[in-house]
Enzyme design. Sequence first.
Site, PDB file in Angstrom:
ATOM      1  N   GLY A  27      33.557  36.580  49.874  1.00 36.90           N
ATOM      2  CA  GLY A  27      32.388  35.817  49.425  1.00 36.90           C
ATOM      3  C   GLY A  27      31.131  36.218  50.181  1.00 36.90           C
ATOM      4  N   LYS A  48      35.760  37.743  36.608  1.00 39.49           N
ATOM      5  CA  LYS A  48      34.671  37.107  35.855  1.00 39.49           C
ATOM      6  C   LYS A  48      33.326  37.802  36.006  1.00 39.49           C
ATOM      7  CE  LYS A  48      36.006  32.898  37.413  1.00 39.49           C
ATOM      8  NZ  LYS A  48      35.423  31.878  38.188  1.00 39.49           N
ATOM      9  N   ARG A 106      42.834  40.527  60.512  1.00 43.06           N
ATOM     10  CA  ARG A 106      41.636  39.771  60.919  1.00 43.06           C
ATOM     11  C   ARG A 106      41.660  39.449  62.417  1.00 43.06           C
ATOM     12  NH1 ARG A 106      40.706  36.072  55.606  1.00 43.06           N
ATOM     13  NH2 ARG A 106      38.991  37.296  54.788  1.00 43.06           N
ATOM     14  N   GLY A 148      37.686  40.375  49.022  1.00 41.49           N
ATOM     15  CA  GLY A 148      39.043  40.107  49.480  1.00 41.49           C
ATOM     16  C   GLY A 148      40.112  40.943  48.805  1.00 41.49           C
TER      17      GLY A 148
END
Length: 394
Positions: A374, A201, A35, A351
């Site tokens: 996200g 999920k 990053r 991620g």
Amino acid sequence: MKKTIRDFDLNDKKVIIRVDFNVPIKDGIITDDNRIRESLETINYAIENNAKVILLSHLGRVKTVEDKEKNTLEPIAFRLSELLDKEVMFVDETRSEILTDAVNEMRAGDVILVENTRFEDLDGNKESGNDSDLGKYWASLGDIFINDAFGTAHRAHASNVGIASILPSGIGFLIEKELKNLDIALNNPDHPYAVILGGAKVSDKIGVIENLVNKADYIIIGGGMAYTFLKASGLPIGASLLDSENISFCERILKEYPDKIILPIDNVVSTCIDTPTDVREIFINDIKDNEIGLDIGKASVKVFKDILKDCKLVVWNGPVGMFEEEVYSGGTKSLLDYLSKLDAKTIICGGDTASAAINLGYKDKFTHISTGGGASLELLEGKELPGIKVIGEK
Ligand code: AMP
């Protein structure tokens, strides 16, 4: 079109750049500096254009005083200095006269890294709650604001939305690249177009499925979320992950798009996640009541590859198995390897999938690996990200 860093005269200006230096650190050592490297293009551009560069970033979550010690940006200042090959002044405060004075004494080309923005969360969640006084203070340090932290662009925090609401603002090269590549998936797809979805999920991926099911030709589903779809199609799933609140969603999607939704036909199972001693690779129908499906099997990999082989665009979010454990990583690794060689645009989001791709050495083998889990998910859902919405238009 959003303004970019190229649209500003940076000469001798105090330029605040919100970067994403949220890197993994163990015992004070950065274990993956990807990053930091991703933000170098924007920082170097600002330096080359004679800006006074003020860097803001968060690192982890800061809920207690002990979290402050673990999450100081100091090691990042050292690494950044090495990567830029120039001095980076680290100010170990987020709001103070010392910081204001340090900024006022900067000369063109200087770089300051401010301490973790989330230290401001300790006292009333001021960073994450977009406290207006904090946004005003940070904005008072600069002349121009550049947002280049894609990983937090889906959040309205003081260090992005707060500052951008006050100063003239633009996006940096990293966010520009993210938006360009994710736009391919959303508005400009080549066909055949497959979306691979995995992870734990169903609930996290409903928005993506709803938004992409009409744009893509195939939605290939693996990982824990596949079991709710398998259950909805009447198959046994043993003790695998089940998102019982979303079975009816899966039933509807399977009914409306029977040829688009591709599910695993076999899987790697075990009776215990933590001690994988009785691992079996079996067809879905053969799962016992006490077995948990933890990876897709080789027959599923073959089915998925047969679909992917003619695709011109593949977007992937979420591992197709519990890939952190070697025994359950086969499906994710096989698909990563296959996609890395495919003659197609390949976009890896999220991620876990992104870090699996990078850690397995595929960093340069895909069209794009998103730096934001996200944020990329919300873009794929068709949402506008607050950290980008607030940026000035050209
Ligand atoms: P997500 O954050 O929703 O993308 O989920 C990523 C997580 O899903 C990873 O930590 C995986 O270990 C986990 N995962 C993938 N497949 C399975 C599975 N079959 N059962 C349980 N967890 C899984």
